[in-house]
Design a protein around this motif. Sequence first.
Motif, short mmCIF file in Angstrom:
data_model
loop_
_atom_site.label_atom_id
_atom_site.label_comp_id
_atom_site.label_asym_id
_atom_site.label_seq_id
_atom_site.Cartn_x
_atom_site.Cartn_y
_atom_site.Cartn_z
N HIS A 7 -13.25 10.96 -6.48
CA HIS A 7 -12.13 11.89 -6.25
C HIS A 7 -11.34 11.05 -4.98
N ALA A 8 -12.01 10.13 -4.33
CA ALA A 8 -11.27 9.55 -3.25
C ALA A 8 -10.42 8.57 -3.92
N ARG A 9 -9.16 8.65 -2.75
CA ARG A 9 -8.00 7.90 -3.05
C ARG A 9 -8.18 6.40 -2.85
N VAL A 10 -7.31 5.51 -3.72
CA VAL A 10 -7.46 4.17 -3.35
C VAL A 10 -6.91 3.79 -1.94
N LEU A 11 -7.51 2.86 -1.38
CA LEU A 11 -7.16 2.39 -0.01
C LEU A 11 -6.29 1.28 -0.22
N THR A 12 -5.19 1.24 0.02
CA THR A 12 -4.26 0.21 -0.37
C THR A 12 -4.36 -0.91 0.76
N ASP A 13 -3.61 -2.04 0.55
CA ASP A 13 -3.68 -3.05 1.52
C ASP A 13 -2.80 -2.63 2.60
N ASP A 14 -1.79 -1.79 2.21
CA ASP A 14 -0.90 -1.48 3.41
C ASP A 14 -1.69 -0.52 4.34
N ASP A 15 -2.41 0.40 3.67
CA ASP A 15 -3.11 1.40 4.44
C ASP A 15 -4.23 0.72 5.48
N ALA A 16 -4.89 -0.36 4.72
CA ALA A 16 -5.97 -0.95 5.29
C ALA A 16 -5.55 -1.64 6.68
N THR A 17 -4.28 -2.40 6.25
CA THR A 17 -3.63 -3.03 7.39
C THR A 17 -3.15 -2.00 8.81
N THR A 18 -2.59 -0.84 8.25
CA THR A 18 -2.42 0.13 9.43
C THR A 18 -3.64 0.63 10.26
N TYR A 19 -4.54 1.03 9.25
CA TYR A 19 -5.75 1.36 10.05
C TYR A 19 -6.53 0.45 10.70
#
Length: 106
Positions: A7-19
Amino acid sequence: MEETAQHARVLTDDDATTYAGWFKALGDPMRVRLLHLLASEGRPMAVGEITDRLPIGQSTVSHHLKVLAEVRFALPERSGTSNQYAVNAACLDCFPAAVRAILGQP
């Protein structure tokens, strides 16, 4: 545990870059201390006031504030001819959510 991962959401490339940018900004112990000071005070603080409270010079404080402001952990507020900085209250929700997303938790 398996059900939670499904049920975890997919970690997008944009999210990974931001984090990654957030963690990089917190990768310096003095920036962590500076952010803690802003959060503890709960009000905008001038660079000179911050310098008086930390064992570093004004130019170093300004550099660290710039890094924290780039990732929006600290928000500059114009006060006359200078800036005051306050912690971004949205971090209280966004940062824990980012950690959960990285760890694959819903």
